[in-house]
Design a protein around this motif. Structure first.
Motif, PDB file in Angstrom:
ATOM      1  N   GLY A  10      34.097  29.794  49.688  1.00  0.00           N
ATOM      2  CA  GLY A  10      34.638  30.753  50.641  1.00  0.00           C
ATOM      3  C   GLY A  10      35.419  31.856  49.966  1.00  0.00           C
ATOM      4  N   ALA A  11      36.216  31.491  48.981  1.00  0.00           N
ATOM      5  CA  ALA A  11      36.989  32.490  48.241  1.00  0.00           C
ATOM      6  C   ALA A  11      36.067  33.436  47.479  1.00  0.00           C
ATOM      7  CB  ALA A  11      37.959  31.805  47.295  1.00  0.00           C
ATOM      8  N   LEU A  12      35.010  32.898  46.895  1.00  0.00           N
ATOM      9  CA  LEU A  12      34.052  33.731  46.163  1.00  0.00           C
ATOM     10  C   LEU A  12      33.346  34.698  47.106  1.00  0.00           C
ATOM     11  CD1 LEU A  12      32.632  34.316  43.464  1.00  0.00           C
ATOM     12  CD2 LEU A  12      30.932  32.609  44.125  1.00  0.00           C
ATOM     13  N   ALA A  13      32.936  34.217  48.278  1.00  0.00           N
ATOM     14  CA  ALA A  13      32.263  35.082  49.247  1.00  0.00           C
ATOM     15  C   ALA A  13      33.209  36.171  49.753  1.00  0.00           C
ATOM     16  CB  ALA A  13      31.734  34.245  50.415  1.00  0.00           C
ATOM     17  N   ALA A  14      34.452  35.801  50.053  1.00  0.00           N
ATOM     18  CA  ALA A  14      35.420  36.789  50.523  1.00  0.00           C
ATOM     19  C   ALA A  14      35.724  37.818  49.446  1.00  0.00           C
ATOM     20  CB  ALA A  14      36.697  36.087  50.969  1.00  0.00           C
ATOM     21  N   GLY A  15      35.880  37.375  48.220  1.00  0.00           N
ATOM     22  CA  GLY A  15      36.151  38.302  47.117  1.00  0.00           C
ATOM     23  C   GLY A  15      34.993  39.244  46.869  1.00  0.00           C
ATOM     24  N   THR A  16      33.790  38.727  46.908  1.00  0.00           N
ATOM     25  CA  THR A  16      32.610  39.573  46.699  1.00  0.00           C
ATOM     26  C   THR A  16      32.494  40.609  47.810  1.00  0.00           C
ATOM     27  OG1 THR A  16      31.492  37.715  45.645  1.00  0.00           O
ATOM     28  CG2 THR A  16      30.117  39.527  46.376  1.00  0.00           C
ATOM     29  N   THR A  17      32.708  40.189  49.038  1.00  0.00           N
ATOM     30  CA  THR A  17      32.642  41.123  50.161  1.00  0.00           C
ATOM     31  C   THR A  17      33.709  42.201  50.047  1.00  0.00           C
ATOM     32  OG1 THR A  17      31.815  39.335  51.560  1.00  0.00           O
ATOM     33  CG2 THR A  17      32.684  41.279  52.678  1.00  0.00           C
ATOM     34  N   LEU A  18      34.908  41.811  49.690  1.00  0.00           N
ATOM     35  CA  LEU A  18      35.994  42.780  49.541  1.00  0.00           C
ATOM     36  C   LEU A  18      35.690  43.780  48.435  1.00  0.00           C
ATOM     37  CD1 LEU A  18      38.829  43.610  50.446  1.00  0.00           C
ATOM     38  CD2 LEU A  18      39.731  42.096  48.688  1.00  0.00           C
ATOM     39  N   MET A  20      32.741  44.709  47.359  1.00  0.00           N
ATOM     40  CA  MET A  20      31.653  45.589  47.787  1.00  0.00           C
ATOM     41  C   MET A  20      32.178  46.663  48.743  1.00  0.00           C
ATOM     42  SD  MET A  20      28.953  44.743  46.211  1.00  0.00           S
ATOM     43  CE  MET A  20      27.665  45.504  47.132  1.00  0.00           C
ATOM     44  N   LEU A  21      33.101  46.284  49.623  1.00  0.00           N
ATOM     45  CA  LEU A  21      33.665  47.264  50.546  1.00  0.00           C
ATOM     46  C   LEU A  21      34.526  48.295  49.825  1.00  0.00           C
ATOM     47  CD1 LEU A  21      34.643  45.018  53.578  1.00  0.00           C
ATOM     48  CD2 LEU A  21      32.871  46.769  53.515  1.00  0.00           C
ATOM     49  N   LEU A  22      35.281  47.857  48.838  1.00  0.00           N
ATOM     50  CA  LEU A  22      36.162  48.779  48.123  1.00  0.00           C
ATOM     51  C   LEU A  22      35.388  49.723  47.214  1.00  0.00           C
ATOM     52  CD1 LEU A  22      39.136  46.426  47.203  1.00  0.00           C
ATOM     53  CD2 LEU A  22      39.098  48.249  48.914  1.00  0.00           C
ATOM     54  N   LEU A  23      34.299  49.248  46.642  1.00  0.00           N
ATOM     55  CA  LEU A  23      33.559  50.069  45.691  1.00  0.00           C
ATOM     56  C   LEU A  23      32.483  50.936  46.329  1.00  0.00           C
ATOM     57  CD1 LEU A  23      33.197  47.518  42.760  1.00  0.00           C
ATOM     58  CD2 LEU A  23      34.785  49.427  42.949  1.00  0.00           C
ATOM     59  N   SER A  24      32.169  50.697  47.576  1.00  0.00           N
ATOM     60  CA  SER A  24      31.112  51.490  48.214  1.00  0.00           C
ATOM     61  C   SER A  24      31.680  52.839  48.642  1.00  0.00           C
ATOM     62  CB  SER A  24      30.536  50.749  49.409  1.00  0.00           C
ATOM     63  OG  SER A  24      31.532  50.597  50.390  1.00  0.00           O
ATOM     64  N   SER A  25      30.847  53.836  48.592  1.00  0.00           N
ATOM     65  CA  SER A  25      31.280  55.172  49.008  1.00  0.00           C
ATOM     66  C   SER A  25      31.097  55.302  50.517  1.00  0.00           C
ATOM     67  CB  SER A  25      30.456  56.237  48.290  1.00  0.00           C
ATOM     68  OG  SER A  25      29.096  56.094  48.631  1.00  0.00           O
TER      69      SER A  25
END
Length: 95
Positions: A10-18, A20-25
């Motif tokens: 769960g932590a890995l999925a949440a971190g990956t999602t976060l 992706m959201l921060l790095l996307s334009s």
């Protein structure tokens, strides 16, 4: 052990999602591209008809066709719901 692995996943999925959201334009929806030619907008009636009433009507038509097809299948197949014949066969076996 399973609880620890679930927490880690769960932590890995949440971190990956976060990340992706921060790095996307941001989507550049307000900036027009060359050759962009949007049509006129839909009014309220057209929008409701297209996105509310049309799917409901389509769903009802498909459901009706399925129900009609199911009823005709029961009439053609006498052994699928012939409970009286099955009961008679069981009584003949016992006798």
């Amino acid at each position: 052990m399973d609880k620890k692995n679930a927490l880690r996943a769960g932590a890995l999925a949440a971190g990956t999602t976060l990340m992706m959201l921060l790095l996307s334009s941001p989507a550049s929806a307000l900036a027009r591209d060359d050759g962009d030619d949007p049509g006129s907008g839909l009014n309220v009636i057209e929008t409701l008809g297209l996105f509310v009433f049309a799917p409901i009507v389509l769903y009802l038509v498909i459901a009706g066709l399925v129900m009609v097809g199911d009823k005709t299948h029961k009439k053609k197949d006498p052994t699928s719901s012939n409970i009286a014949t099955k009961a008679e066969a069981k009584s003949e076996v016992k006798a």
